[in-house]
Design a protein around this motif. Structure first.
Motif, PDB file in Angstrom:
ATOM      1  N   SER A   1       5.158  15.439  -0.097  1.00  0.00           N
ATOM      2  CA  SER A   1       4.279  15.892  -1.183  1.00  0.00           C
ATOM      3  C   SER A   1       2.826  15.511  -0.926  1.00  0.00           C
ATOM      4  CB  SER A   1       4.745  15.298  -2.519  1.00  0.00           C
ATOM      5  OG  SER A   1       4.516  13.897  -2.558  1.00  0.00           O
ATOM      6  N   LEU A   2       2.620  14.389  -0.221  1.00  0.00           N
ATOM      7  CA  LEU A   2       1.260  13.942   0.097  1.00  0.00           C
ATOM      8  C   LEU A   2       0.723  14.599   1.360  1.00  0.00           C
ATOM      9  CD1 LEU A   2       1.617  10.129  -0.721  1.00  0.00           C
ATOM     10  CD2 LEU A   2       0.296  11.827  -2.003  1.00  0.00           C
ATOM     11  N   GLU A   3       1.633  15.007   2.256  1.00  0.00           N
ATOM     12  CA  GLU A   3       1.225  15.644   3.508  1.00  0.00           C
ATOM     13  C   GLU A   3       2.002  16.952   3.698  1.00  0.00           C
ATOM     14  OE1 GLU A   3       1.895  12.806   6.618  1.00  0.00           O
ATOM     15  OE2 GLU A   3       0.178  11.577   6.059  1.00  0.00           O
TER      16      GLU A   3
ATOM     17  N   ALA B   1       8.305  11.994  -1.111  1.00  0.00           N
ATOM     18  CA  ALA B   1       6.952  11.565  -1.494  1.00  0.00           C
ATOM     19  C   ALA B   1       5.969  11.792  -0.354  1.00  0.00           C
ATOM     20  CB  ALA B   1       6.974  10.088  -1.896  1.00  0.00           C
ATOM     21  N   ILE B   2       6.403  11.488   0.865  1.00  0.00           N
ATOM     22  CA  ILE B   2       5.534  11.684   2.034  1.00  0.00           C
ATOM     23  C   ILE B   2       5.193  13.161   2.204  1.00  0.00           C
ATOM     24  CG2 ILE B   2       5.467  11.561   4.561  1.00  0.00           C
ATOM     25  CD1 ILE B   2       7.183   8.977   4.305  1.00  0.00           C
TER      26      ILE B   2
ATOM     27  N   GLN C   1       5.332   3.745   4.800  1.00  0.00           N
ATOM     28  CA  GLN C   1       6.361   4.423   4.004  1.00  0.00           C
ATOM     29  C   GLN C   1       7.401   5.075   4.922  1.00  0.00           C
ATOM     30  OE1 GLN C   1       6.385   4.040   0.668  1.00  0.00           O
ATOM     31  NE2 GLN C   1       4.495   2.848   0.885  1.00  0.00           N
TER      32      GLN C   1
ATOM     33  N   ASP D   1       0.840  -1.200   0.000  1.00  0.00           N
ATOM     34  CA  ASP D   1       0.000   0.000   0.000  1.00  0.00           C
ATOM     35  C   ASP D   1       0.875   1.250   0.000  1.00  0.00           C
ATOM     36  OD1 ASP D   1      -1.857   1.963   0.239  1.00  0.00           O
ATOM     37  OD2 ASP D   1      -2.690   1.303   2.151  1.00  0.00           O
ATOM     38  N   PRO D   2       1.194   1.769  -1.190  1.00  0.00           N
ATOM     39  CA  PRO D   2       2.053   2.956  -1.280  1.00  0.00           C
ATOM     40  C   PRO D   2       1.438   4.203  -0.652  1.00  0.00           C
ATOM     41  CG  PRO D   2       1.922   1.798  -3.388  1.00  0.00           C
ATOM     42  CD  PRO D   2       0.870   1.211  -2.511  1.00  0.00           C
ATOM     43  N   THR D   3       0.140   4.180  -0.356  1.00  0.00           N
ATOM     44  CA  THR D   3      -0.506   5.353   0.249  1.00  0.00           C
ATOM     45  C   THR D   3      -0.493   5.300   1.774  1.00  0.00           C
ATOM     46  OG1 THR D   3      -2.721   4.361   0.261  1.00  0.00           O
ATOM     47  CG2 THR D   3      -2.043   5.535  -1.739  1.00  0.00           C
ATOM     48  N   ASN D   4      -0.033   4.206   2.334  1.00  0.00           N
ATOM     49  CA  ASN D   4       0.038   4.080   3.790  1.00  0.00           C
ATOM     50  C   ASN D   4       1.284   4.819   4.282  1.00  0.00           C
ATOM     51  OD1 ASN D   4       0.643   3.101   6.482  1.00  0.00           O
ATOM     52  ND2 ASN D   4      -0.841   1.470   6.116  1.00  0.00           N
ATOM     53  N   MET D   5       1.081   6.007   4.806  1.00  0.00           N
ATOM     54  CA  MET D   5       2.207   6.850   5.179  1.00  0.00           C
ATOM     55  C   MET D   5       3.015   6.288   6.351  1.00  0.00           C
ATOM     56  SD  MET D   5       2.405   9.284   3.019  1.00  0.00           S
ATOM     57  CE  MET D   5       1.965   7.970   1.868  1.00  0.00           C
TER      58      MET D   5
END
Length: 372
Positions: free
Chosen positions: A127-129, A124-125, A88, A81-85
């Motif tokens: 950029s998402l948060e 990446a983290i 990650q 799950d690449p969206t699970n921060m």
């Protein structure tokens, strides 16, 4: 939990035994239900704890194996799950730990590779948060480590680019939340590293405003904890660096003022913790800076007194550790500076004695390490 408590109390061997017991249990749970991601993550945490504790015990090889095991589990979880921060971030921590261990083994190439992997994840983290300030801080730590590695590998330009990036990031964190002391500490550190790079390259005019900002930040931080040994020492080092840069720019009077301010800070530090060799050495270095400014101003008589104090600090260091070749060399430098000042003050006999004493120390050092 038992292992964590033991680590906090300095019982690393006991902690390792506790973690080993936990590992057996968590491996069994994970094997019974391999699809249970919570159990898999728990297992990775135990491997990480074992790696950290082995590292504290100086066993970097065992630490590396444990961190590699943690990273392998986390790579599988992150791929699910690449969206699970959380997963990650866990993986980025593993890469960071591996990079630190490879650095401890002096494998700079492998260390850089792992830190770059951590950087990709942390960018990446963020950029998402983008509003998550702690995650931005994580990225800053990784950029800082990559910059240090690049500098060690001879890539000063690459290091400069990264130090500028991390400094800008940390300035934004301080602006976003000026109450968090850690953000200001981080900013002071990155400014100090970037300014040190400029000073070492002879770019003193660029270094000076950054060093002045570091002094300001360190003063603010110390104001919240006036007896804090770490903050006192950080301030004295920042003041000393600023004095050196100002002196290199030809402003000796101003350098003397800042050097004396550093000396006051060091004296406060030694009042709080008087018998720490590191602090005595800080005073020796600061006295050297003050003496340099006095010599530049032509006040050789004052410089003699300052360098005599420097010699006294060097002698005190050898009382703390008679076998330290580094401190013996510092004392020889102090004697040399004292001798030069005595000669300029029309005291050739005193100068001769100082230089003879310094020479005797250096002969001893060469006899101990003839290949140096």
């Amino acid at each position: 939990r038992n292992g964590d408590t033991r680590v906090a109390n300095g019982d690393y061997q006991g902690a390792l035994e506790s973690y080993a017991k936990a590992l057996v249990i968590r491996e069994e749970f994970a094997a019974r239900d391999p699809a249970n991601t919570l159990r898999q993550r728990d297992l990775s945490v135990t491997y990480e704890r074992i790696g950290d504790t082995n590292n504290l015990l100086g066993d970097t090889e065992s630490a590396l194996l444990a961190q590699q095991a943690a990273a392998a589990i986390r790579e599988r979880l992150a791929a699910l799950d690449p969206t699970n921060m959380l997963w990650q971030r866990d993986l980025s921590v593993s890469y960071e730990r591996l990079g630190d261990l490879y650095l401890a083994q002096n494998d700079l190439v492998a260390a850089l590779e792992q830190q770059e992997r951590a950087r990709v994840l942390r960018e990446a983290i963020v950029s998402l948060e983008p509003q998550n300030l702690p995650r931005q801080r994580d990225l800053g730590v990784t950029l800082e480590k990559i910059a240090a590695l690049k500098l060690s590998m001879g890539d000063a330009a690459g290091a400069e680019t990264l130090w500028i990036e991390v400094t800008n990031l940390r300035q934004s964190l301080v602006t976003a939340d000026p109450v968090v002391a850690q953000y200001r500490m981080d900013l002071a550190y990155s400014l100090g590293q970037l300014s040190a790079l400029y000073a070492n390259q002879g770019r003193h005019a660029e270094a000076e405003p950054m060093q002045a900002q570091v002094v300001q930040l360190r003063n603010e931080l110390l104001g919240a904890a006036p007896q804090d040994v770490v903050r006192l020492r950080d301030l004295s080092i920042a003041q000393n660096s600023l004095a050196a840069t100002i002196l290199s720019l030809g402003r000796a009077e101003e350098a003397l003022t800042v050097g004396r301010e550093s000396l006051v800070t060091v004296d406060r530090l030694m009042q709080v913790a008087p018998d720490v060799g590191e602090h005595v050495h800080d005073r020796l270095v600061t006295l050297n800076r003050v003496g340099d400014a006095q010599v530049a101003l032509g006040d050789h008589a004052a410089a003699v007194g300052t360098f005599q104090e420097m010699v006294a600090m060097g002698s005190r260091l050898l009382e703390i550790d008679p076998y330290s070749t580094s401190w013996a060399n510092d004392l020889s430098i102090a004697l040399e500076r004292q001798g030069d000042a005595q000669l300029n003050s029309d005291d050739p006999a005193g100068a001769l004695k100082s230089h003879q004493d310094g020479l005797a120390l250096r002969v001893c050092l060469i006899q101990q390490d003839s290949g140096n």
